[in-house]
Design a protein around this motif. Structure first.
Motif: not given
Length: 376
Positions: A88-96
């Motif tokens: 995960d490259e610095c995601s700020e959405d619901d990726t995690q």
């Protein structure tokens, strides 16, 4: 014989144009026939006694929806020994949250994360490096999250292309023919793959494809990864092909089971792959660029010479007939290549596409994008 000699002398300066046109036509025909032979020939499968494990590495930045849609295709591969690592490259959405849910159904999925407050300007190469270091297996298979394998045998078939002397394997990736408004991109990727196959046959390893390529972790570690240029987006795929060619063979495979389908992206800020291609070329030495574009240069010179002879009135019917026959041969052989690669709705000629692409992309997309975005 004497009358022929008289006729030749009467041509005057036109005889030089005839010689140039004849030589260029021979080179032109040789190039298009050789390209067709390379693409259409059958490749013997690698005879492997034991199959190695494969680590599939995918990087993702704010692509939660793509993860939901495409990640299961990577996880449902018909292979006994493989894992999928998502960085995960610095995601700020619901990726995690999406990764956590998918991991409940697929234990072979592993994930790691670069947090948004990272100090690095570009995180693509850092993310790849993190994925490589986390991989359990020596064969590393790379793709993008906006892609999906065309077959459940993708991992197994790509792995079967490796023998003890193989350093890198590059597969074919293209947009689905049913997608709308991607015909230009499909043509670009098709012609680019043909060029890769010809250049690989010529032992010239210039380009890779981050959507579908594999290489060995041991060679990556020996080469110290992206240590030479870690703070640039450019070169995360191309540089590896050039660098790892020092360790072993580079294979370009056209097996349909190794194909990857790319989804069209409407996401703002996504990298324009055509711009990336030409910006990458600008980092190369002029001699390398000339080798890459040698076929296009020959085609361009051929048609310019033919047009000049027609304009100056030198047997315009016969010159036009020669140009038309060679043009038609180019069209037919190129579309035979398209059939060999199972590409639908691609009736085209490499002269038209490569010339338009060269004039437009190099002087606009490539040059301006290279300077404005400062990729390297």
């Amino acid at each position: 014989m004497e009358s022929l000699q008289i006729f030749w002398e009467e041509l005057g300066v036109f005889k030089y144009g005839v010689i140039v046109l004849f030589v260029l036509s021979l080179i032109y025909i040789y190039q298009i026939i050789r390209r067709c032979v390379i693409v259409s020939r059958k490749v013997k499968p690698v005879d492997k006694q034991e199959h190695e494990g494969v680590s599939v590495i995918i990087t993702s930045h704010n692509n939660a929806e793509c993860l939901k849609k495409n990640l299961p295709s990577f996880l449902m591969q018909a292979c006994d020994k493989f894992e999928v690592i998502v960085v995960d490259e610095c995601s700020e959405d619901d990726t995690q949250d999406v990764l956590t849910e998918i991991q409940k159904d697929y234990p072979q999925l592993r994930s790691t994360r670069i947090f948004p407050d990272t100090k690095f300007r570009f995180t693509k190469k850092l993310a790849i490096n993190i994925g490589v270091l986390a991989a359990k297996y020596d064969i590393l298979l790379f793709s993008e999250i906006n892609c999906r394998p065309a077959s459940i045998h993708w991992v197994k078939t790509m792995e079967s292309c490796f023998d003890k002397n193989t350093a890198t394997v590059v597969g074919f990736a293209n947009y689905d023919f049913s997608e709308q408004n991607v015909s230009n991109l499909r043509m670009f990727r098709f012609l680019r793959f043909l060029k890769m196959m010809v250049m690989s046959k010529n032992k010239k390893y210039i380009f890779g494809d981050g959507c579908n390529m594999a290489y060995r972790k041991s060679y990556y570690i020996q080469n110290r990864g992206f240590a030479k240029n870690s703070q640039s987006y450019l070169g995360y795929d191309n540089d590896m092909v050039r660098e790892l060619s020092k360790f072993g063979t580079i294979r370009v495979t056209k097996d349909p089971d190794t194909y990857v389908i790319i989804d069209k992206s409407n996401k703002k800020g996504d990298i324009n792959e055509v711009s990336y291609y030409y910006a990458s070329k600008m980092r190369l030495a002029m001699t390398e660029r000339l080798k890459i574009d040698s076929d296009m240069i020959v085609r361009l010179l051929f048609y310019i010479t033919a047009i000049c002879l027609i304009i100056f009135g030198f047997y315009p019917f016969y010159v036009l007939l020669v140009a038309f026959v060679i043009f038609l041969t180019d069209v037919i052989l190129l579309n035979i290549c398209a059939i060999c690669l199972k590409q639908k709705k691609l009736f085209l000629t490499s002269f038209i596409i490569s010339t338009i692409g060269f004039v437009y992309r190099v002087y606009w997309n490539g040059y301006s994008f290279f300077n404005k975005r400062k990729w390297s």
